[in-house]
Design a protein around this motif. Structure first.
Motif, PDB file in Angstrom:
ATOM      1  N   ILE A 118       8.658  19.432   6.065  1.00  0.00           N
ATOM      2  CA  ILE A 118       9.560  19.713   7.183  1.00  0.00           C
ATOM      3  C   ILE A 118      10.897  20.242   6.670  1.00  0.00           C
ATOM      4  O   ILE A 118      11.431  21.229   7.183  1.00  0.00           O
ATOM      5  N   PHE A 119      11.451  19.618   5.636  1.00  0.00           N
ATOM      6  CA  PHE A 119      12.727  20.081   5.093  1.00  0.00           C
ATOM      7  C   PHE A 119      12.594  21.438   4.421  1.00  0.00           C
ATOM      8  O   PHE A 119      13.516  22.252   4.468  1.00  0.00           O
ATOM      9  N   MET A 120      11.473  21.706   3.774  1.00  0.00           N
ATOM     10  CA  MET A 120      11.274  23.017   3.148  1.00  0.00           C
ATOM     11  C   MET A 120      11.217  24.127   4.200  1.00  0.00           C
ATOM     12  O   MET A 120      11.673  25.238   3.961  1.00  0.00           O
ATOM     13  N   ILE A 121      10.689  23.832   5.349  1.00  0.00           N
ATOM     14  CA  ILE A 121      10.614  24.830   6.419  1.00  0.00           C
ATOM     15  C   ILE A 121      11.955  24.943   7.137  1.00  0.00           C
ATOM     16  O   ILE A 121      12.395  26.041   7.485  1.00  0.00           O
ATOM     17  N   ALA A 122      12.645  23.830   7.338  1.00  0.00           N
ATOM     18  CA  ALA A 122      13.877  23.835   8.117  1.00  0.00           C
ATOM     19  C   ALA A 122      15.086  24.314   7.317  1.00  0.00           C
ATOM     20  O   ALA A 122      16.027  24.865   7.900  1.00  0.00           O
ATOM     21  N   ALA A 123      15.116  24.146   6.008  1.00  0.00           N
ATOM     22  CA  ALA A 123      16.294  24.498   5.211  1.00  0.00           C
ATOM     23  C   ALA A 123      16.645  25.985   5.296  1.00  0.00           C
ATOM     24  O   ALA A 123      17.823  26.324   5.487  1.00  0.00           O
ATOM     25  N   PRO A 124      15.703  26.909   5.147  1.00  0.00           N
ATOM     26  CA  PRO A 124      16.098  28.327   5.263  1.00  0.00           C
ATOM     27  C   PRO A 124      16.594  28.702   6.653  1.00  0.00           C
ATOM     28  O   PRO A 124      17.399  29.614   6.800  1.00  0.00           O
ATOM     29  N   LEU A 125      16.147  28.010   7.675  1.00  0.00           N
ATOM     30  CA  LEU A 125      16.588  28.325   9.027  1.00  0.00           C
ATOM     31  C   LEU A 125      18.042  27.935   9.252  1.00  0.00           C
ATOM     32  O   LEU A 125      18.715  28.501  10.105  1.00  0.00           O
ATOM     33  N   ASN A 129       0.859  -1.173   0.000  1.00  0.00           N
ATOM     34  CA  ASN A 129       0.000   0.000   0.000  1.00  0.00           C
ATOM     35  C   ASN A 129       0.907   1.237   0.000  1.00  0.00           C
ATOM     36  O   ASN A 129       1.629   1.496   0.961  1.00  0.00           O
ATOM     37  N   MET A 130       0.880   2.019  -1.070  1.00  0.00           N
ATOM     38  CA  MET A 130       1.778   3.152  -1.245  1.00  0.00           C
ATOM     39  C   MET A 130       1.273   4.430  -0.593  1.00  0.00           C
ATOM     40  O   MET A 130       2.045   5.365  -0.398  1.00  0.00           O
ATOM     41  N   VAL A 131       0.020   4.519  -0.255  1.00  0.00           N
ATOM     42  CA  VAL A 131      -0.554   5.763   0.271  1.00  0.00           C
ATOM     43  C   VAL A 131       0.143   6.204   1.556  1.00  0.00           C
ATOM     44  O   VAL A 131       0.528   7.368   1.682  1.00  0.00           O
ATOM     45  N   PRO A 132       0.360   5.337   2.552  1.00  0.00           N
ATOM     46  CA  PRO A 132       1.062   5.806   3.752  1.00  0.00           C
ATOM     47  C   PRO A 132       2.505   6.250   3.469  1.00  0.00           C
ATOM     48  O   PRO A 132       2.989   7.204   4.067  1.00  0.00           O
ATOM     49  N   LEU A 133       3.176   5.585   2.537  1.00  0.00           N
ATOM     50  CA  LEU A 133       4.542   5.976   2.204  1.00  0.00           C
ATOM     51  C   LEU A 133       4.574   7.350   1.551  1.00  0.00           C
ATOM     52  O   LEU A 133       5.463   8.161   1.829  1.00  0.00           O
ATOM     53  N   ILE A 134       3.615   7.631   0.689  1.00  0.00           N
ATOM     54  CA  ILE A 134       3.545   8.943   0.037  1.00  0.00           C
ATOM     55  C   ILE A 134       3.231  10.018   1.068  1.00  0.00           C
ATOM     56  O   ILE A 134       3.795  11.113   1.032  1.00  0.00           O
ATOM     57  N   ASP A 135       2.355   9.722   2.011  1.00  0.00           N
ATOM     58  CA  ASP A 135       2.025  10.685   3.061  1.00  0.00           C
ATOM     59  C   ASP A 135       3.257  11.029   3.893  1.00  0.00           C
ATOM     60  O   ASP A 135       3.523  12.199   4.191  1.00  0.00           O
ATOM     61  N   VAL A 136       4.029  10.039   4.272  1.00  0.00           N
ATOM     62  CA  VAL A 136       5.233  10.276   5.060  1.00  0.00           C
ATOM     63  C   VAL A 136       6.232  11.100   4.255  1.00  0.00           C
ATOM     64  O   VAL A 136       6.867  12.025   4.770  1.00  0.00           O
ATOM     65  N   MET A 137       6.376  10.784   2.972  1.00  0.00           N
ATOM     66  CA  MET A 137       7.305  11.519   2.120  1.00  0.00           C
ATOM     67  C   MET A 137       6.899  12.983   2.012  1.00  0.00           C
ATOM     68  O   MET A 137       7.740  13.887   2.081  1.00  0.00           O
ATOM     69  N   LEU A 138       5.613  13.274   1.854  1.00  0.00           N
ATOM     70  CA  LEU A 138       5.154  14.653   1.749  1.00  0.00           C
ATOM     71  C   LEU A 138       5.345  15.407   3.065  1.00  0.00           C
ATOM     72  O   LEU A 138       5.711  16.585   3.061  1.00  0.00           O
ATOM     73  N   VAL A 139       5.127  14.758   4.184  1.00  0.00           N
ATOM     74  CA  VAL A 139       5.357  15.397   5.473  1.00  0.00           C
ATOM     75  C   VAL A 139       6.841  15.731   5.639  1.00  0.00           C
ATOM     76  O   VAL A 139       7.203  16.826   6.074  1.00  0.00           O
ATOM     77  N   LEU A 140       7.724  14.790   5.284  1.00  0.00           N
ATOM     78  CA  LEU A 140       9.155  15.052   5.372  1.00  0.00           C
ATOM     79  C   LEU A 140       9.568  16.180   4.439  1.00  0.00           C
ATOM     80  O   LEU A 140      10.415  17.016   4.788  1.00  0.00           O
ATOM     81  N   LEU A 141       8.994  16.230   3.246  1.00  0.00           N
ATOM     82  CA  LEU A 141       9.298  17.301   2.298  1.00  0.00           C
ATOM     83  C   LEU A 141       8.931  18.656   2.884  1.00  0.00           C
ATOM     84  O   LEU A 141       9.706  19.610   2.806  1.00  0.00           O
TER      85      LEU A 141
END
Length: 140
Positions: free
Chosen positions: A33-40, A19-31
């Motif tokens: 988080i990194f988009m918010i944390a990278a400029p900091l 089932n790929m849906v939970p994996l895609i959800d985790v990937m989007l959450v990590l994305l």
């Protein structure tokens, strides 16, 4: 298909598909988080540096262009000069601190002897920062 029906009487067997849906959800959450944390992470640490009496670094002097045209005439920054005047100017710039760079531009038809004499004059005057200038090859 891997989905079961509404009939509960059939023999059920395990689903062999991931089932790929939970994996895609985790990937989007990590994305996110990194988009918010990278400029900091790019900000530098603010510190108050001590004041000293040291002098600021002087700006490097402009480079001097020495050109030799096809008729074997010497030019100092686009102004024609004689060989003794050229040697005198080389001695003057050798005493400057910091010493300026000398960029040598020579026509393709200039004999090597004249170029070697020019380099010898610069070395004899004490000029140590010299470079050759060439045009890029556009025949590719």
């Amino acid at each position: 298909m891997a989905f079961g029906g509404f009939d509960q009487n059939k023999n059920t067997h395990p689903v062999a598909e991931i089932n790929m849906v939970p994996l895609i959800d985790v990937m989007l959450v990590l994305l996110i988080i990194f988009m918010i944390a990278a400029p900091l992470m790019t900000h530098t640490v603010k510190i108050d540096l001590p004041k000293t009496n040291g002098a600021a670094q002087p700006e490097p002097p402009e480079a001097i262009n020495v050109s030799i045209n096809s008729s074997q005439q010497l030019f100092w920054n686009d102004a024609p000069v004689s060989r003794p005047e050229f040697q005198q100017r080389l001695r003057q710039i050798a005493t400057q601190t910091p010493a300026p760079e000398v960029h040598i531009r020579a026509d393709q038809t200039v004999p090597y002897r004249l170029l070697a004499e020019t380099l010898a004059d610069a070395a004899e005057a004490g000029v140590s920062r010299m470079g050759f200038v060439a045009a890029p090859n556009t025949d590719k």
